[in-house]
Every structure is written in structure tokens, then in C-alpha cells.
Design a protein around this motif. Structure first.
Motif, PDB file in Angstrom:
ATOM      1  N   SER A  29      79.398  19.130  68.346  1.00 13.30           N
ATOM      2  CA  SER A  29      78.800  19.591  69.596  1.00 13.30           C
ATOM      3  C   SER A  29      79.836  20.204  70.556  1.00 13.30           C
ATOM      4  O   SER A  29      79.596  21.295  71.089  1.00 13.30           O
ATOM      5  CB  SER A  29      78.047  18.442  70.269  1.00 13.30           C
ATOM      6  OG  SER A  29      77.436  18.873  71.454  1.00 13.30           O
ATOM      7  N   PHE A  74      71.187  18.620  68.723  1.00 18.24           N
ATOM      8  CA  PHE A  74      70.583  18.265  67.438  1.00 18.24           C
ATOM      9  C   PHE A  74      71.635  17.711  66.482  1.00 18.24           C
ATOM     10  O   PHE A  74      71.417  16.700  65.826  1.00 18.24           O
ATOM     11  CB  PHE A  74      69.897  19.498  66.839  1.00 18.24           C
ATOM     12  CG  PHE A  74      69.236  19.222  65.522  1.00 18.24           C
ATOM     13  CD1 PHE A  74      68.096  18.432  65.455  1.00 18.24           C
ATOM     14  CD2 PHE A  74      69.752  19.741  64.353  1.00 18.24           C
ATOM     15  CE1 PHE A  74      67.488  18.161  64.245  1.00 18.24           C
ATOM     16  CE2 PHE A  74      69.151  19.486  63.137  1.00 18.24           C
ATOM     17  CZ  PHE A  74      68.017  18.696  63.077  1.00 18.24           C
ATOM     18  N   PRO A 105      74.648  25.497  64.444  1.00 19.60           N
ATOM     19  CA  PRO A 105      74.148  24.574  65.471  1.00 19.60           C
ATOM     20  C   PRO A 105      72.980  23.691  65.015  1.00 19.60           C
ATOM     21  O   PRO A 105      72.764  22.626  65.588  1.00 19.60           O
ATOM     22  CB  PRO A 105      73.710  25.508  66.605  1.00 19.60           C
ATOM     23  CG  PRO A 105      74.550  26.726  66.434  1.00 19.60           C
ATOM     24  CD  PRO A 105      74.706  26.881  64.943  1.00 19.60           C
ATOM     25  N   TYR A 106      72.236  24.107  63.992  1.00 24.18           N
ATOM     26  CA  TYR A 106      71.060  23.347  63.591  1.00 24.18           C
ATOM     27  C   TYR A 106      71.007  22.980  62.113  1.00 24.18           C
ATOM     28  O   TYR A 106      69.957  22.582  61.609  1.00 24.18           O
ATOM     29  CB  TYR A 106      69.792  24.116  63.989  1.00 24.18           C
ATOM     30  CG  TYR A 106      69.706  24.269  65.490  1.00 24.18           C
ATOM     31  CD1 TYR A 106      69.305  23.211  66.290  1.00 24.18           C
ATOM     32  CD2 TYR A 106      70.099  25.455  66.095  1.00 24.18           C
ATOM     33  CE1 TYR A 106      69.256  23.334  67.662  1.00 24.18           C
ATOM     34  CE2 TYR A 106      70.068  25.581  67.481  1.00 24.18           C
ATOM     35  CZ  TYR A 106      69.644  24.517  68.254  1.00 24.18           C
ATOM     36  OH  TYR A 106      69.619  24.637  69.607  1.00 24.18           O
ATOM     37  N   SER A 107      72.133  23.115  61.412  1.00 26.86           N
ATOM     38  CA  SER A 107      72.142  22.705  60.011  1.00 26.86           C
ATOM     39  C   SER A 107      73.569  22.478  59.544  1.00 26.86           C
ATOM     40  O   SER A 107      74.520  22.936  60.172  1.00 26.86           O
ATOM     41  CB  SER A 107      71.482  23.770  59.125  1.00 26.86           C
ATOM     42  OG  SER A 107      72.280  24.924  59.064  1.00 26.86           O
ATOM     43  N   LEU A 150      73.210  24.280  73.909  1.00 26.41           N
ATOM     44  CA  LEU A 150      72.569  23.260  73.096  1.00 26.41           C
ATOM     45  C   LEU A 150      71.707  22.375  73.977  1.00 26.41           C
ATOM     46  O   LEU A 150      72.068  22.087  75.115  1.00 26.41           O
ATOM     47  CB  LEU A 150      73.624  22.394  72.402  1.00 26.41           C
ATOM     48  CG  LEU A 150      74.618  23.110  71.493  1.00 26.41           C
ATOM     49  CD1 LEU A 150      75.706  22.143  71.038  1.00 26.41           C
ATOM     50  CD2 LEU A 150      73.909  23.713  70.299  1.00 26.41           C
TER      51      LEU A 150
END
Length: 117
Positions: A68, A83, A108-110, A78
Motif C-alpha cells: 500500500s 484492498f 493495486p487490485y491483484s 486507494l
């Protein structure tokens, strides 16, 4: 002599993930013990193996990648909590003499990982 290494690739940008805090823990049942803390360099790698020498023994381990802060430094907005605030990879080392390489591919998401060479 066995050693543990890692690297981080930002798949959203197609670049190495630099200046990412990585913690290594030894796992014993529900107990985790911090062994080492490192940061990735400009190439997304650590400057030295995360684990080697007499400390490199078979067992269960956990890498925690603090992703993050990396994405925030890249200017990516974010949601809070993010996430993928931290990516935790728990794995086993079966042999004390082999090279284990645990790469992390992130966006950012995987994320994805595998046992590399």
C-alpha cells in the motif's frame, strides 16, 4: 548453500517495485517470529538474500510485502483500507541446500507469485 530471495514487479506499470518493505517470518503453528526486514532496490530486488547460512533451515515461512505505501508513493488513490494493504505469502522450505526464489507480481487490485529460480 541454500538461500531465499525475492523480487517485486509492478505489473500495472511494467516496472520493478522499488522501495517496498518486505518482512520475513518463521512460522511455528500459530506463532510467527520476525527474522528479517529488507527493502527492495531500484530493480525490485533485495540487495542480499533474505535468508541464508545457518539460519536457512527447512520449515514454514511467511513473507509480508507492504504494498500500500508503494502504490501511494506512485500517486495511486486507494480506498481505505486498501484492498491489498499487505500481501502475505506463506510457503515451505523443504530442503536446506536449495535456492528458493519467491517473486511477487503486483497491481493495486491483484497479485501473483510462484516458485522461481
Amino acid at each position: 548453500m541454500g538461500r531465499l530471495t525475492t523480487h517485486v514487479l509492478d505489473t500495472a506499470k511494467g516496472l520493478p517495485g522499488s522501495d517496498i518493505k518486505v518482512e520475513l517470518y518463521k512460522v511455528d503453528g500459530e506463532q510467527t517470529t520476525l527474522i528479517n526486514t529488507v527493502y527492495t532496490n531500484h530493480d525490485g530486488r533485495t540487495d542480499a538474500p533474505i535468508l541464508e547460512g545457518a539460519d536457512y533451515v527447512s520449515g514454514k515461512y511467511q513473507l509480508v510485502f507492504h504494498t500500500s505505501p508503494y502504490f501511494k508513493k506512485q500517486g495511486i488513490e486507494l480506498l481505505e483500507p486498501a484492498f491489498l494493504d499487505d500481501v502475505v505469502i506463506r510457503f515451505g522450505i523443504a530442503e536446506g541446500e536449495e535456492h528458493y526464489h519467491v517473486p511477487l507480481l503486483i497491481s493495486p487490485y491483484s497479485y501473483s507469485t510462484y516458485r522461481g529460480s
